[in-house]
Structure formats: structure tokens, C-alpha cells
Write an enzyme that holds these catalytic residues in place. Structure first.
Site, PDB file in Angstrom:
ATOM      1  N   ARG A   1       0.847  -1.190   0.000  1.00  0.00           N
ATOM      2  CA  ARG A   1       0.000   0.000   0.000  1.00  0.00           C
ATOM      3  C   ARG A   1       0.890   1.250   0.000  1.00  0.00           C
ATOM      4  O   ARG A   1       1.948   1.269   0.633  1.00  0.00           O
ATOM      5  CB  ARG A   1      -0.855  -0.028   1.267  1.00  0.00           C
ATOM      6  CG  ARG A   1      -1.853   1.114   1.419  1.00  0.00           C
ATOM      7  CD  ARG A   1      -2.969   1.003   0.454  1.00  0.00           C
ATOM      8  NE  ARG A   1      -4.098   1.853   0.821  1.00  0.00           N
ATOM      9  CZ  ARG A   1      -5.056   2.195  -0.035  1.00  0.00           C
ATOM     10  NH1 ARG A   1      -5.011   1.791  -1.305  1.00  0.00           N
ATOM     11  NH2 ARG A   1      -6.067   2.935   0.354  1.00  0.00           N
TER      12      ARG A   1
ATOM     13  N   THR B   1      -9.116   0.923  -9.765  1.00  0.00           N
ATOM     14  CA  THR B   1      -8.442  -0.237  -9.159  1.00  0.00           C
ATOM     15  C   THR B   1      -8.587  -1.440 -10.101  1.00  0.00           C
ATOM     16  O   THR B   1      -9.432  -1.443 -10.995  1.00  0.00           O
ATOM     17  CB  THR B   1      -9.042  -0.552  -7.766  1.00  0.00           C
ATOM     18  OG1 THR B   1      -8.942   0.621  -6.956  1.00  0.00           O
ATOM     19  CG2 THR B   1      -8.362  -1.702  -7.051  1.00  0.00           C
TER      20      THR B   1
ATOM     21  N   THR C   1      -3.821  -0.553  -7.323  1.00  0.00           N
ATOM     22  CA  THR C   1      -4.624   0.617  -7.684  1.00  0.00           C
ATOM     23  C   THR C   1      -3.793   1.884  -7.816  1.00  0.00           C
ATOM     24  O   THR C   1      -2.723   2.014  -7.208  1.00  0.00           O
ATOM     25  CB  THR C   1      -5.709   0.837  -6.600  1.00  0.00           C
ATOM     26  OG1 THR C   1      -6.574   1.894  -6.998  1.00  0.00           O
ATOM     27  CG2 THR C   1      -5.097   1.201  -5.248  1.00  0.00           C
TER      28      THR C   1
ATOM     29  N   ASN D   1      -5.894   4.463  -7.259  1.00  0.00           N
ATOM     30  CA  ASN D   1      -7.079   5.058  -6.648  1.00  0.00           C
ATOM     31  C   ASN D   1      -8.054   5.450  -7.748  1.00  0.00           C
ATOM     32  O   ASN D   1      -8.708   4.612  -8.314  1.00  0.00           O
ATOM     33  CB  ASN D   1      -6.759   6.209  -5.705  1.00  0.00           C
ATOM     34  CG  ASN D   1      -7.936   6.475  -4.774  1.00  0.00           C
ATOM     35  OD1 ASN D   1      -8.773   5.600  -4.579  1.00  0.00           O
ATOM     36  ND2 ASN D   1      -8.016   7.659  -4.199  1.00  0.00           N
TER      37      ASN D   1
ATOM     38  N   ASP E   1      -7.764   8.395  -0.026  1.00  0.00           N
ATOM     39  CA  ASP E   1      -8.308   7.292   0.776  1.00  0.00           C
ATOM     40  C   ASP E   1      -8.182   7.567   2.277  1.00  0.00           C
ATOM     41  O   ASP E   1      -8.763   6.836   3.090  1.00  0.00           O
ATOM     42  CB  ASP E   1      -7.635   5.963   0.413  1.00  0.00           C
ATOM     43  CG  ASP E   1      -8.383   5.239  -0.705  1.00  0.00           C
ATOM     44  OD1 ASP E   1      -9.522   5.635  -1.006  1.00  0.00           O
ATOM     45  OD2 ASP E   1      -7.826   4.289  -1.273  1.00  0.00           O
TER      46      ASP E   1
ATOM     47  N   SER F   1      -7.780   1.150   3.048  1.00  0.00           N
ATOM     48  CA  SER F   1      -8.218   0.646   1.747  1.00  0.00           C
ATOM     49  C   SER F   1      -9.467  -0.207   1.902  1.00  0.00           C
ATOM     50  O   SER F   1      -9.767  -0.696   2.997  1.00  0.00           O
ATOM     51  CB  SER F   1      -7.093  -0.203   1.142  1.00  0.00           C
ATOM     52  OG  SER F   1      -7.523  -0.815  -0.051  1.00  0.00           O
ATOM     53  N   SER F   2     -10.188  -0.375   0.797  1.00  0.00           N
ATOM     54  CA  SER F   2     -11.279  -1.347   0.756  1.00  0.00           C
ATOM     55  C   SER F   2     -10.885  -2.582  -0.054  1.00  0.00           C
ATOM     56  O   SER F   2     -11.700  -3.487  -0.238  1.00  0.00           O
ATOM     57  CB  SER F   2     -12.525  -0.730   0.110  1.00  0.00           C
ATOM     58  OG  SER F   2     -12.970   0.370   0.855  1.00  0.00           O
TER      59      SER F   2
ATOM     60  N   GLY G   1     -13.434  -1.055  -7.429  1.00  0.00           N
ATOM     61  CA  GLY G   1     -14.725  -0.420  -7.150  1.00  0.00           C
ATOM     62  C   GLY G   1     -14.787   0.394  -5.875  1.00  0.00           C
ATOM     63  O   GLY G   1     -15.883   0.592  -5.337  1.00  0.00           O
TER      64      GLY G   1
HETATM   65  N1  GLY Z   1      -8.168   3.091  -3.634  1.00  0.00           N
HETATM   66  C1  GLY Z   1      -9.242   2.263  -3.318  1.00  0.00           C
HETATM   67  C2  GLY Z   1      -9.006   1.428  -2.113  1.00  0.00           C
HETATM   68  O1  GLY Z   1      -7.874   1.142  -1.776  1.00  0.00           O
HETATM   69  O2  GLY Z   1      -9.945   1.067  -1.457  1.00  0.00           O
END
Ligand code: GLY
Length: 580
Positions: A114, A386, A404, A406, A428, A457-458, A482
Site C-alpha cells: 500500500r 483499481t 490501484t 485510486n 483514501d 483501503s477497501s 470499485g
Molecule cells: N483506492 C481504493 C481502495 O484502496 O480502497
């Protein structure tokens, strides 16, 4: 609504004119994206290995590695590098992500690459003098960029777990960048739609928009600057990116556009090996992403809530209501508790405990849906940014990788002379706790900006292990892009297989819905659900909003009895499953 600049549609989107209506929805999507391949509702079947990504050349790069004797990690690293060339919307060198690896021998590891806030980042860096969020400041331009992690992460994975070596796994990407590849209809359209963002930065305009002349489908897209960068990485290793010539190019771009990433930030960046999060659902083992992702925590929390419930049919009012209520609670917890666990205390054990889930379940079963609250929110969280890919090799090792920039095309800034885009991952973070970000996600103090912290992050790369045996083999490999919708897309595809008994092609194609607590609305894919079900949801108090599509799940299923690999590229994407 926050934000500025056009993000463009993800390359995979099917043109509106191709979209069928009514009951033909799912089948029509499969036909519309088939291109030169046979239109089929069958997953792609293979005996040995399988690679499913959102772009065909990248999937083929992965299979090239498997055929050359590489393992799933070699293939995954090659796919990540190739997507950086062929899928500039989200494939990247200038972003970051997560790689979940499970070995057939029984152990797993999670590579956290990340992005990280620069040391000069401050909690209020995106607020004006009155404490209000400055629109677009965390989304567009070099100040939106965090320290990229992709090169460090892919190199760490290859050097620690790969067989073929860093120089070999770079080869397909170098070839694709140097010799070029034909631009697909989807990529041509996506680049054209991103002109509002990419056109603001001359280097991006030059490379991705042909100085305003645009790429047409079928034209060859050569990227000599990016080829040079990849060749530097091949010759000098990942340190070329963090301390060497590429670092110097990043610094020059940061200086020109007033970004905060410093040479010291680049030199200090490290990808980290972590333990995957482990949950259980009806006898299956779920491996997923720990913090700094919220994905694994929320996924396991929702699965725990739903596990003992009779979900009935997937698109029934009863199952949708139960899943929406689980989503609402997990996303509320996400907002309150999740952040980079290296900086804040995250109650992972409590959030993923079955006792906590039982309490939430009792609440759901006792209550009517909460009254709708809050106003609408930006359409921006509809961006399908992403990208995710899934790999299985002949030995049964598996990799789920989500990475990603983003936003689609990230911050819009291309590193001058180096040919790659920089992320806008700073968005984020919670620029102002309690205020929605680009995805409409409301986030709390735990995700406030701090120097060298990783934004929440998601992303939810996930591997499901079978429900029998001492060392249960891999059953599913999946994930999705997404933004805030990622976790629910993974939940729904996973339930489609494990609870509703669909095959993987049916599971990734089935219509999706999404609730993220705030805004208090249920987003449903248009044409995906019966009018009767939607009416019952409205009568029960849910506010519904239609949207053309949610997520792009690129997944592999392994048949427990025969070992056959089944790959399914999401028909919402321009992706391809390639097996051998
Ligand atoms: N940039 C989208 C995520 O990491 O959730």
C-alpha cells in the site's frame, strides 16, 4: 460534490448501445463482451493453471510465466507489471496494492505494498483556512500522490517467493511497452473519456491522449518512456525506482507540480509481509486482507452475521434485506474503527468475532430497517478504479492481487520521462474525519492523515479454502475494483458460490447491490432485479438508486473433486481468463 477532473470510464465498460434489457441482462453482457472469442456462459476450463485479469495481454503474460516453469507468484508479478503497460486506468508502477498468496502446502502470506503518506503530510493538508475540504486537492495533481509501493511489493514477492527471477517476469511488460499492443475499443474509449483529467498535464496528454489526436481502436500503443523505466528496473532492480534514476525523475515531477513526496520518502518505503486475516463460513476457510485494508475485516464480519441465516434465493427480498443490514453494520464499523494498524489500534479480533456477529444478527432480526438518513452523495464513488487479478498454478498455489492508482488514471500526473502515472491515494485518508471521500465513504479519526501512515483501503483480495481435509485445497480466488463497493462485490460473489451454489461464471455475472451505511441508500444494478423485489425493498423503507454496474470480479474456482480450474472474467470488464 467534491472532486474535479474527469476520471473516464473503466476500460471494460460495455457501450450503452450494447446493453440488453430485462431477463436477457446477464446473458447479453456475456455476448456483448465476447469480441472475437466465442460467446459462452461457461467458465474457461483448464487442467493446470489459470490467470484471470482485466486485460487480455496481461492474462497471457501470466500464463507465459506458468508455461515457462514459473509458479503463481511469478505469474502474478508478471501480470501486475504487464497491466502497468496495457491497463493504464488502474494497472500501475505509481500506485500500490495487496497480494495474498496461499501455498498448496498449507501456509499463506499477505504482501502489503500500500502507498504511504509522505513525511511532510499533515492531518489538515487538504483543508482551507475555514477548515473545509478543498475540492479536488486530494484527488488531482502531485499533492494527491502518496509514496508508491507497487515496484517494492512486486519485487519483494518475486524475490521471496518467485522462481523465474525479477528480470524474467519483467519481460512481457518490457515487450508490450517497447513493441506496443493494439488498442482495444474499451481502452480507446476510456482514454478519450479521461481527457478532462489527463489533458491537464502535458506529459499525460502527450502519452495517453496522443497530444489530443487520441488513440483509435486497433492502433498500436507504444510507450518508449515506460519501456525505458522497465528496462532500468530489469537492469538495476527495484532500487532504481526508490533511489536511482527513476527516483530522480519522480523528484523532478514532484518539484514541478509541488508534490510532497521526497527522496527520503522514496528511499524509506518498504513493502511489508503480514499475516492474512482468517475467517470461517459454513466450513470453508476465508483468507483475506488485514489492515491497512478494511476489506478482510468487513468481509468476515458480514459473513459471520450471515452464516447461520437461511438466505433463500439470491435476488429475493429476504436475502437482500439480510445482506443489506449486514453491509450497513460492517461499513459503519469500518468508518468508526478502521485505519492503518501500525498507527492506530484496530479492534480486529472483536470486529471479526462470532459473538459480536451474533449480537448484530439479533439486532437485525428484531428491527425494521432504519429510516433513511442523510442526503445523496457524489456520483464520484461510481468510478470503477483499481484492478484485481487471480492466479492459480499447476501445483495448486494461488495468488489474489488487487492494486490501484485510486482514481482511474490516478492523480493524472505522469512522471516526466518515465511514462507512468502517479496515484491519488491520499484521498483514501479522511481529509476531514466525518466528511465523505471520493467514494462517498465517511471515515473516522483512525484514518486521519499522518506522516508515513498508509491510507485505509477497501481492497479485498480473497482466497477461499475447501471445507474438508487437513490441508484444504484452494476453492476460490477472487477480488474486485470499485472503491467502497469492493468489499460487497467480494461478499456477493463468494455467497453466490458458497451459499447459492452458482458456478463461478454465474457468480461473477449475477447482478449486484451495495450499501455502505452512509449514504443511507441501496445501490442496485439496473435491470438486475425484479420490479417486485425492488418494490418490497422500497416498502420496507430502503431508498434505492440504480447504477449501470458494480465492481469487476476476476475469479478462479477449483473443482474439489477433479482439480479442474475454472476462470471467469467479469462481463462488466474487458478482462480475459486464460488457462493451460
Ligand atoms: N483506492 C481504493 C481502495 O484502496 O480502497
Amino acid at each position: 460534490m467534491r472532486g474535479s477532473g474527469s476520471v473516464g470510464a473503466p476500460p471494460g465498460r460495455v457501450g450503452a448501445a450494447l446493453k440488453p434489457a430485462g431477463a436477457l441482462w446477464a446473458l447479453g453482457l456475456a455476448v456483448a463482451v465476447a469480441g472475437s472469442a466465442a460467446a459462452t456462459f461457461e467458465p474457461v476450463a483448464a487442467r493446470h493453471g489459470m490467470v484471470v485479469s482485466s486485460e487480455a495481454h496481461a492474462s497471457e503474460a501470466g500464463v507465459e510465466m506458468l508455461r515457462a516453469g514459473g509458479n503463481a507468484v511469478d505469474a502474478a508479478v508478471a501480470v501486475g507489471l504487464a497491466l502497468a503497460v496495457t491497463h493504464p486506468f488502474a494497472g500501475n508502477l505509481g500506485g500500490g496494492g495487496f497480494m495474498l498468496i496461499h501455498w498448496a502446502r498449507g501456509d499463506s502470506v499477505f504482501v502489503d505494498y500500500r502507498e504511504q503518506a509522505p513525511a511532510a503530510a499533515t492531518r489538515d493538508m487538504y483543508l482551507d483556512g475555514r477548515g473545509q475540504v478543498i475540492p479536488g486537492a486530494s484527488i488531482v495533481g502531485a499533492r494527491a500522490a502518496a509514496v508508491p509501493g507497487t515496484v517494492a511489493g512486486l519485487a519483494l514477492a518475486e524475490q521471496t517467493y518467485g522462481r523465474l527471477g525479477w528480470a524474467r517476469v519483467l519481460q512481457p511488460a518490457m515487450r508490450l511497452a517497447r513493441q506496443g499492443f493494439p488498442v482495444s475499443y474499451a481502452l480507446a474509449r476510456s482514454l478519450r473519456e479521461a481527457q478532462g483529467l489527463l489533458g491537464r498535464f502535458p506529459e499525460s496528454r502527450h502519452i495517453f491522449l496522443r497530444d489530443g489526436r487520441f488513440y483509435e481502436p486497433g492502433q498500436v500503443f507504444r510507450q518508449p518512456e515506460l519501456a525505458e523505466t522497465l528496462e532500468q528496473l530489469s537492469a538495476h532492480g527495484p532500487q532504481a525506482f526508490y533511489r536511482g534514476p527513476v527516483a530522480a525523475q519522480i523528484m523532478a515531477t514532484m518539484k514541478k507540480y509541488h508534490g510532497l513526496v521526497s527522496a527520503a520518502d522514496l528511499a524509506a518505503y518498504q513493502a511489508k509481509l503480514r499475516q492474512p486475516l482468517v475467517g470461517h463460513f459454513r466450513g470453508y476457510t476465508i483468507l483475506s486482507a488485514p489492515p491497512p485494508s478494511s476489506g478482510g475485516v468487513a468481509l468476515i464480519e458480514m459473513l459471520n452475521i450471515l452464516e447461520p441465516l437461511d438466505l433463500g434465493a439470491p435476488d429475493s427480498f429476504a436475502s437482500m434485506r439480510l445482506m443489506i443490514e449486514a453491509m450497513r453494520r460492517a461499513y459503519a464499523d469500518r468508518a468508526a474503527y478502521l485505519g492503518d494498524a501500525d498507527f492506530v489500534s484496530v479492534p480486529v479480533v472483536g470486529l471479526t468475532s462470532r459473538a459480536y456477529a451474533a449480537q448484530l444478527r439479533a439486532e437485525i432480526l428484531a428491527a425494521r430497517p432504519d429510516a433513511p438518513v442523510g442526503a445523496g452523495q457524489p456520483e464520484r464513488y461510481e468510478s470503477g478504479q483499481t484492478t484485481h487479478y487471480s492466479v492459480v498454478d499447476a501445483e495448486g498455489n494461488a495468488v489474489a492481487n488487487t492494486y490501484t492508482l485510486n482514481n482511474g488514471y490516478g492523480s493524472g500526473v505522469t512522471v516526466e520521462g518515465a511514462g507512468f502515472l502517479l496515484n491519488d491515494e491520499m484521498d483514501d485518508f479522511a481529509a476531514k474525519p466525518g466528511t465523505p471521500n471520493m467514494f462517498g465513504l465517511v471515515q473516522g479519526e483512525a484514518n486521519a492523515i499522518a506522516p508515513r501512515k498508509r491510507p485505509l483501503s477497501s481492497m479485498t483480495p480473497t482466497i477461499v479454502l475447501g471445507n474438508s481435509g487437513e490441508k484444504p485445497p484452494v476453492r476460490l480466488v477472487l477480488g474486485s475494483p470499485g472503491g467502497g463497493t469492493i468489499i460487497n462485490t467480494v461478499l456477493e460473489v463468494l455467497l453466490n458460490v458458497l451459499a447459492f451454489h452458482m458456478d463461478i461464471r454465474e457468480a461473477v455475472t449475477a447482478p449486484r447491490f451495495h450499501n455502505q451505511w452512509l449514504p443511507d441508500e441501496v445501490v442496485v444494478e439496473k435491470w438486475g432485479f425484479s420490479a417486485d423485489t425492488l418494490e418490497r425493498l422500497r416498502e420496507a423503507g430502503y431508498r434505492l438508486r440504480e447504477r449501470s454496474r458494480i465492481g469487476e470480479c476476476e475469479a478462479v474456482e477449483i473443482d474439489a473433486a477433479t482439480g479442474w480450474r475454472f476462470g471467469a472474467a467479469d462481463p462488466r470488464s474487458d478482462g480475459k481468463a486464460v488457462g493451460y
